[in-house]
Structures are given as structure tokens and as C-alpha cells.
Design a protein around this motif. Sequence first.
Motif, mmCIF file in Angstrom:
data_model
loop_
_atom_site.group_PDB
_atom_site.id
_atom_site.type_symbol
_atom_site.label_atom_id
_atom_site.label_comp_id
_atom_site.label_asym_id
_atom_site.label_seq_id
_atom_site.Cartn_x
_atom_site.Cartn_y
_atom_site.Cartn_z
ATOM 1 N N ALA A 153 0.821 -1.210 0.000
ATOM 2 C CA ALA A 153 0.000 0.000 0.000
ATOM 3 C C ALA A 153 0.859 1.267 0.000
ATOM 4 O O ALA A 153 0.646 2.183 -0.816
ATOM 5 C CB ALA A 153 -0.940 0.004 1.205
ATOM 6 N N VAL A 154 1.842 1.318 0.885
ATOM 7 C CA VAL A 154 2.677 2.514 1.007
ATOM 8 C C VAL A 154 3.505 2.732 -0.252
ATOM 9 O O VAL A 154 3.585 3.844 -0.787
ATOM 10 C CB VAL A 154 3.581 2.417 2.255
ATOM 11 C CG1 VAL A 154 4.632 3.510 2.262
ATOM 12 C CG2 VAL A 154 2.732 2.476 3.510
ATOM 13 N N SER A 155 4.121 1.669 -0.764
ATOM 14 C CA SER A 155 4.958 1.830 -1.952
ATOM 15 C C SER A 155 4.111 2.102 -3.197
ATOM 16 O O SER A 155 4.550 2.821 -4.100
ATOM 17 C CB SER A 155 5.850 0.611 -2.160
ATOM 18 O OG SER A 155 5.089 -0.558 -2.346
ATOM 19 N N GLY A 156 2.907 1.560 -3.238
ATOM 20 C CA GLY A 156 2.015 1.855 -4.353
ATOM 21 C C GLY A 156 1.601 3.322 -4.382
ATOM 22 O O GLY A 156 1.608 3.964 -5.436
ATOM 23 N N VAL A 157 1.270 3.854 -3.213
ATOM 24 C CA VAL A 157 0.922 5.274 -3.124
ATOM 25 C C VAL A 157 2.143 6.140 -3.437
ATOM 26 O O VAL A 157 2.038 7.152 -4.148
ATOM 27 C CB VAL A 157 0.338 5.610 -1.732
ATOM 28 C CG1 VAL A 157 0.219 7.108 -1.529
ATOM 29 C CG2 VAL A 157 -1.017 4.935 -1.561
ATOM 30 N N ALA A 158 3.306 5.737 -2.936
ATOM 31 C CA ALA A 158 4.533 6.491 -3.229
ATOM 32 C C ALA A 158 4.828 6.477 -4.732
ATOM 33 O O ALA A 158 5.261 7.492 -5.300
ATOM 34 C CB ALA A 158 5.706 5.906 -2.456
ATOM 35 N N ASN A 159 4.574 5.362 -5.368
ATOM 36 C CA ASN A 159 4.775 5.270 -6.810
ATOM 37 C C ASN A 159 3.806 6.195 -7.547
ATOM 38 O O ASN A 159 4.190 6.899 -8.489
ATOM 39 C CB ASN A 159 4.600 3.825 -7.269
ATOM 40 C CG ASN A 159 5.139 3.578 -8.654
ATOM 41 O OD1 ASN A 159 5.674 4.461 -9.302
ATOM 42 N ND2 ASN A 159 4.989 2.352 -9.116
ATOM 43 N N LEU A 160 2.569 6.211 -7.120
ATOM 44 C CA LEU A 160 1.571 7.090 -7.725
ATOM 45 C C LEU A 160 1.960 8.558 -7.558
ATOM 46 O O LEU A 160 1.925 9.340 -8.514
ATOM 47 C CB LEU A 160 0.200 6.836 -7.094
ATOM 48 C CG LEU A 160 -0.929 7.749 -7.553
ATOM 49 C CD1 LEU A 160 -1.335 7.407 -8.974
ATOM 50 C CD2 LEU A 160 -2.105 7.635 -6.619
ATOM 51 N N VAL A 161 2.352 8.924 -6.345
ATOM 52 C CA VAL A 161 2.730 10.313 -6.073
ATOM 53 C C VAL A 161 3.960 10.704 -6.879
ATOM 54 O O VAL A 161 4.026 11.803 -7.446
ATOM 55 C CB VAL A 161 2.960 10.524 -4.563
ATOM 56 C CG1 VAL A 161 3.606 11.865 -4.281
ATOM 57 C CG2 VAL A 161 1.641 10.392 -3.812
ATOM 58 N N SER A 162 4.941 9.814 -6.956
ATOM 59 C CA SER A 162 6.145 10.143 -7.720
ATOM 60 C C SER A 162 5.840 10.278 -9.209
ATOM 61 O O SER A 162 6.478 11.076 -9.898
ATOM 62 C CB SER A 162 7.237 9.100 -7.486
ATOM 63 O OG SER A 162 6.880 7.854 -8.034
ATOM 64 N N SER A 163 4.877 9.542 -9.693
ATOM 65 C CA SER A 163 4.486 9.673 -11.102
ATOM 66 C C SER A 163 3.776 10.995 -11.359
ATOM 67 O O SER A 163 4.077 11.702 -12.326
ATOM 68 C CB SER A 163 3.568 8.521 -11.515
ATOM 69 O OG SER A 163 4.247 7.303 -11.486
ATOM 70 N N VAL A 164 2.829 11.331 -10.488
ATOM 71 C CA VAL A 164 2.060 12.562 -10.658
ATOM 72 C C VAL A 164 2.945 13.791 -10.465
ATOM 73 O O VAL A 164 2.817 14.788 -11.179
ATOM 74 C CB VAL A 164 0.863 12.582 -9.680
ATOM 75 C CG1 VAL A 164 0.180 13.936 -9.667
ATOM 76 C CG2 VAL A 164 -0.130 11.487 -10.049
ATOM 77 N N ALA A 165 3.882 13.712 -9.529
ATOM 78 C CA ALA A 165 4.749 14.846 -9.229
ATOM 79 C C ALA A 165 5.925 14.953 -10.202
ATOM 80 O O ALA A 165 6.746 15.848 -10.074
ATOM 81 C CB ALA A 165 5.283 14.734 -7.812
#
Length: 68
Positions: free
Chosen positions: A23-35
Motif C-alpha cells: 500500500a505505502v509503496s504503491g501510493v509512493a509510486n503514484l505520487v512520484s508519477s504525478v509529481a
Amino acid sequence: MTTTHPKASDNSPTHTALWALVAVSGVANLVSSVAQAPLVVNLATGLVTLAALTALGVRHVRARRTRV
């Protein structure tokens, strides 16, 4: 003939920690993609997610083998 059914869930600390890591790494991946973070950050978070999912899959297959 009696059929035994496997447990509905695995409540071990390892299982919980792996799902939390997914969950944490998936959200971090999403945020890093969007940012639009550097590619290295996106790849690192994606690899952590993949590794955690692989570990969960291996645990599942091994548990099924011992139940049969």
C-alpha cells in the motif's frame, strides 16, 4: 469424507507488513508519477511494490502446498 477448508485469512505480522508495504509503496509510486519525480524514484518505488507482491504470492503458493 471430510473436507478441511483453509483459513480465510492469514493474520501473521509478516503478512500484514507485506500488505502495508504494498500500500505505502504503491501510493509512493503514484505520487512520484504525478509529481514527475526523477525516474530513479519511480523505478525504486515500483520495484519495492513488485517485490512485496512477489513475496505475498510466494507465501500463498507455499501455504497451499502444505495444506494439500
